[in-house]
Enzyme design. Sequence first.
Site: not given
Length: 328
Positions: A159-160, A162, A182, A243-244, A273, A292
């Site tokens: 929950m940053g 983005i 976190r 995310g990644r 990727e 991406h």
Amino acid sequence: MGDQDRPGVLVSGFEGPSGICKDHVGELQKHFHLITMQELLENKTQLGPKIQAVYIWDRKPAITLELLQSLPALKIVASPGSGLDHLDLKLIASFGVKVANTPQAVSSPTADMGMALLLAAARRVVEGHQMAVSPDTEQFSRNWLGQEVTGSTLGIVGMGSIGYKVAQRARAFEMRILYHNRKRRESEEEEAVGATYCERLEDLLQQSDFVMLALSLTSQTQGLIGRKELRLMKPTAILVNIGRGLLVDQDALVEALQTGVIRAAALDVSHPEPLPRDHPLLKLENVTLTPHVGSATYRARQQMMENLIDSILACLSGLHIPNEVPFK
């Protein structure tokens, strides 16, 4: 000011998929003398000492020990986006070099992409398009169904900036929003988007109809979603990853999608990727993949470039660096 009088800035190059955006070259050259990696490799002795900043685009050039040793005047590495997993921050800091990125430039378009993928997977947009345009289609079945988004439960992992913007958008779809982070958000921020904090990731996974990954890749988050976590999700659930790729155990995901452990996945990221052309994820109907492109809008890329210029100029002038990445 002549080209040679401007601060030297190292760039990957001007051509190919990792070359800096052609639309940005003119603006960059107003402020900097751009030196390509090829030029540096051909003339390290003369050009190395002139380079005061590295301007990264598409994760290039790679910041290695050898490169840092060859740039004695380097003051800052400027990298677009919010992810930092391609940079060895400890190594860079050991040379007394600063790092800056552009988190604000990417948060809105990436959140938009997250919702686009969620909607596409829920309503089977890609499958529907293929059916609508197929030369074999003679009629549309009224029993070809997707999943309801309005009123469903969205679990946001990360929950940053983005993730929070995803929550703002999801609220307009009357979704029940859970989040795992976190650090818990302030109660006013939770109330503003109607989000409920889940201290345990397991609780979020068990309750969510959609699970969206919107967190950075670190040694702690790599492989965060594996077999155990996928089995905690509902069999009707959809996993969305903006995310990644390495946040997810891809082998476990393939297995879960093939065996009905979860219903579908929508992924803007993978590892590697692009995926090898024979990868099983490319053959599954219940997977939606994009290359991406979370932050790939004209406006966002322009803002990234402007933010990177501001950070480099501030650093070279000894001023406060906007978006400096703190080294912990």
